[in-house]
Design a protein around this motif. Sequence first.
Motif, PDB file in Angstrom:
ATOM      1  N   PRO A 329       0.906  -1.142  -0.030  1.00  0.00           N
ATOM      2  CA  PRO A 329      -0.127   0.055  -0.060  1.00  0.00           C
ATOM      3  C   PRO A 329       0.747   1.222  -0.026  1.00  0.00           C
ATOM      4  O   PRO A 329       0.495   2.382  -0.597  1.00  0.00           O
ATOM      5  CB  PRO A 329      -0.821  -0.152   1.263  1.00  0.00           C
ATOM      6  CG  PRO A 329      -0.910  -1.811   1.639  1.00  0.00           C
ATOM      7  CD  PRO A 329       0.439  -2.089   1.053  1.00  0.00           C
ATOM      8  N   LYS A 330       2.213   1.282   0.813  1.00  0.00           N
ATOM      9  CA  LYS A 330       2.789   2.463   0.749  1.00  0.00           C
ATOM     10  C   LYS A 330       3.391   2.744  -0.797  1.00  0.00           C
ATOM     11  O   LYS A 330       3.444   3.865  -1.036  1.00  0.00           O
ATOM     12  CB  LYS A 330       3.989   2.286   1.622  1.00  0.00           C
ATOM     13  CG  LYS A 330       4.713   3.484   2.139  1.00  0.00           C
ATOM     14  CD  LYS A 330       5.470   3.259   3.679  1.00  0.00           C
ATOM     15  CE  LYS A 330       6.763   4.275   3.788  1.00  0.00           C
ATOM     16  NZ  LYS A 330       7.689   4.232   2.907  1.00  0.00           N
ATOM     17  N   LEU A 331       4.006   1.693  -1.153  1.00  0.00           N
ATOM     18  CA  LEU A 331       4.369   2.115  -2.741  1.00  0.00           C
ATOM     19  C   LEU A 331       3.381   2.374  -3.637  1.00  0.00           C
ATOM     20  O   LEU A 331       3.432   3.103  -4.654  1.00  0.00           O
ATOM     21  CB  LEU A 331       5.137   0.813  -3.049  1.00  0.00           C
ATOM     22  CG  LEU A 331       6.385   0.231  -2.140  1.00  0.00           C
ATOM     23  CD1 LEU A 331       6.938  -0.920  -2.969  1.00  0.00           C
ATOM     24  CD2 LEU A 331       7.296   1.455  -2.245  1.00  0.00           C
ATOM     25  N   VAL A 332       2.206   1.576  -3.550  1.00  0.00           N
ATOM     26  CA  VAL A 332       0.935   2.000  -4.274  1.00  0.00           C
ATOM     27  C   VAL A 332       0.416   3.680  -4.259  1.00  0.00           C
ATOM     28  O   VAL A 332       0.501   4.406  -5.336  1.00  0.00           O
ATOM     29  CB  VAL A 332      -0.242   1.086  -3.977  1.00  0.00           C
ATOM     30  CG1 VAL A 332      -1.523   1.740  -4.672  1.00  0.00           C
ATOM     31  CG2 VAL A 332       0.166  -0.180  -4.263  1.00  0.00           C
ATOM     32  N   THR A 333       0.750   4.114  -3.093  1.00  0.00           N
ATOM     33  CA  THR A 333       0.537   5.512  -2.875  1.00  0.00           C
ATOM     34  C   THR A 333       1.399   6.450  -3.467  1.00  0.00           C
ATOM     35  O   THR A 333       1.273   7.539  -3.748  1.00  0.00           O
ATOM     36  CB  THR A 333       0.362   5.825  -1.367  1.00  0.00           C
ATOM     37  OG1 THR A 333      -0.719   5.068  -0.586  1.00  0.00           O
ATOM     38  CG2 THR A 333       0.158   7.150  -0.831  1.00  0.00           C
ATOM     39  N   SER A 334       2.778   5.782  -3.236  1.00  0.00           N
ATOM     40  CA  SER A 334       3.994   6.740  -3.962  1.00  0.00           C
ATOM     41  C   SER A 334       3.513   6.748  -5.433  1.00  0.00           C
ATOM     42  O   SER A 334       3.984   7.733  -6.086  1.00  0.00           O
ATOM     43  CB  SER A 334       5.211   6.154  -3.710  1.00  0.00           C
ATOM     44  OG  SER A 334       5.382   4.814  -4.236  1.00  0.00           O
ATOM     45  N   VAL A 335       3.092   5.644  -6.079  1.00  0.00           N
ATOM     46  CA  VAL A 335       3.083   5.840  -7.401  1.00  0.00           C
ATOM     47  C   VAL A 335       1.465   6.729  -7.714  1.00  0.00           C
ATOM     48  O   VAL A 335       1.745   7.480  -8.916  1.00  0.00           O
ATOM     49  CB  VAL A 335       2.616   4.532  -8.145  1.00  0.00           C
ATOM     50  CG1 VAL A 335       1.697   4.290  -9.517  1.00  0.00           C
ATOM     51  CG2 VAL A 335       3.682   3.494  -8.049  1.00  0.00           C
ATOM     52  N   ARG A 336       0.610   6.704  -6.943  1.00  0.00           N
ATOM     53  CA  ARG A 336      -0.414   7.346  -7.184  1.00  0.00           C
ATOM     54  C   ARG A 336      -0.418   8.927  -6.898  1.00  0.00           C
ATOM     55  O   ARG A 336      -0.407   9.731  -7.909  1.00  0.00           O
ATOM     56  CB  ARG A 336      -1.730   7.217  -6.242  1.00  0.00           C
ATOM     57  CG  ARG A 336      -2.724   7.734  -6.590  1.00  0.00           C
ATOM     58  CD  ARG A 336      -3.989   7.448  -5.461  1.00  0.00           C
ATOM     59  NE  ARG A 336      -4.430   6.026  -5.711  1.00  0.00           N
ATOM     60  CZ  ARG A 336      -4.104   5.159  -4.650  1.00  0.00           C
ATOM     61  NH1 ARG A 336      -3.453   5.326  -3.552  1.00  0.00           N
ATOM     62  NH2 ARG A 336      -4.676   3.746  -4.934  1.00  0.00           N
ATOM     63  N   ASN A 337       0.576   9.075  -5.828  1.00  0.00           N
ATOM     64  CA  ASN A 337       1.054  10.418  -5.566  1.00  0.00           C
ATOM     65  C   ASN A 337       1.909  11.352  -6.920  1.00  0.00           C
ATOM     66  O   ASN A 337       1.662  12.201  -7.139  1.00  0.00           O
ATOM     67  CB  ASN A 337       1.878  10.784  -4.341  1.00  0.00           C
ATOM     68  CG  ASN A 337       0.940  10.403  -3.017  1.00  0.00           C
ATOM     69  OD1 ASN A 337      -0.234  10.364  -3.335  1.00  0.00           O
ATOM     70  ND2 ASN A 337       1.552  10.146  -1.878  1.00  0.00           N
ATOM     71  N   ALA A 338       2.824  10.276  -7.507  1.00  0.00           N
ATOM     72  CA  ALA A 338       3.513  10.792  -8.638  1.00  0.00           C
ATOM     73  C   ALA A 338       2.903  11.143  -9.863  1.00  0.00           C
ATOM     74  O   ALA A 338       3.045  12.152 -10.418  1.00  0.00           O
ATOM     75  CB  ALA A 338       4.542   9.673  -8.877  1.00  0.00           C
TER      76      ALA A 338
END
Length: 409
Positions: A329-338
Amino acid sequence: MRINGDRLWDMLMDMAKIGPGIAGGNNRQTLTDADAEGRSLFKTWCDKAGMTVGVDRMGTMFATRAGTDPNALPVYVGSHLDTQPTGGKYDGVLGVLAALEVVRTMNDLGIKTKHPIVVTNWANEEGARFAPAMLASGVFAGMHTLDYAYGRKDPEGKTYGDELKRIGWLGDEEVGARKMHAYFEYHIEQGPILEAENKTIGVVTHCQGLWWLEFTLTGKEAHTGSTPMAMRVNAGLAMSRIVEMVQSVAMENQPGAVAGVGQAFFSPNSRNVLPGKVVFTVDLRTPDKEKLDRMRAKIETEGKKIAEALGVGCSVEAIGHFEPVTFDPKLVTSVRNAAEKLGYSHMNIISGAGHDACWAAKVAPATMVMCPCVGGLSHNEAEEISKEWAAAGADVLFHAVVETAEIVA
Ligand code: HGY
Ligand code: MN
Ligand code: MN
């Protein structure tokens, strides 16, 4: 900060020249001479980007860009350069070359990160020549032994181990010894959703699970002309009824399930001989674990009943499997934020295809970035993406990777 989209596209087109298909795509199957040539070109590019390249005993390639903290676990970014026999130019290749483009952009901008970056070319992702798919990442994640992998045979009876030695890409690193801080994989969607929804970026939250069930049907070789219908032990007929049943099981489990057969071998495969043996693989997938195993059981049970009713012998072996995957979930969020930061339209998506990220997720936090592909077409030489789509996903990958690797300068 954006990657160099022209440079990425040029790399894609240069790699596409190696192991050309017959209709504009690629046939660069794993451990062939074309694969060896593609590996050498990739290594040349990595050397030029100042990276050090290591190879493990499955032939997976790891190109490292140093971080400022030698004790920090690296951020791995990769996919695969091997293709289907009638593959496209972007499946897998986009992820490996976009990862290299991320490093080249970091070099251009003089970016330093605490964690090293390791660009990865996983061997034998496709599983077309040597089943199962994602074989090398599977050994890396401890899902298969090295001996099992080395013994896998292609349709001509050549083994993975022998072919890896023959092409000169047997590395010395122990498979799986490397530890990851995080793993990112950028890949074309290989389905129609992003294009249909007019979204540029797929924020991949999950990947559906898979079974590959290899059926071996034993009939009786006989003359197709002089053998009366009542006397036939027809393995080909049994296969066709089983394929029909597989279709029905998938349709009974809509939405969110797929199943079909892509490969079948008849023996002796002569027009006027009823087959003594038919071997084919059922490819079954769904994001729902309970449904995946229920459908597998039904297909095996019904398949055996169909064969028995025709007096045909039937054995089934599971030659490929992975459970549905939830990405970090943390990495998924980093993709979405990017994607947000860069102003690219995006949506959550479940990957329909399997990827090395599915096994990487077993040993490290992992996630994926996707871009659309034209008409959702893949595993077809006409696979196509736009240059803009390619660059947009690579921009998102760049920002998510650099953020996770922690910029220090
Ligand atoms: O089969 C797959 O999903 C992948 O393309 N190897
Ligand atoms: Mn792929
Ligand atoms: Mn593929």
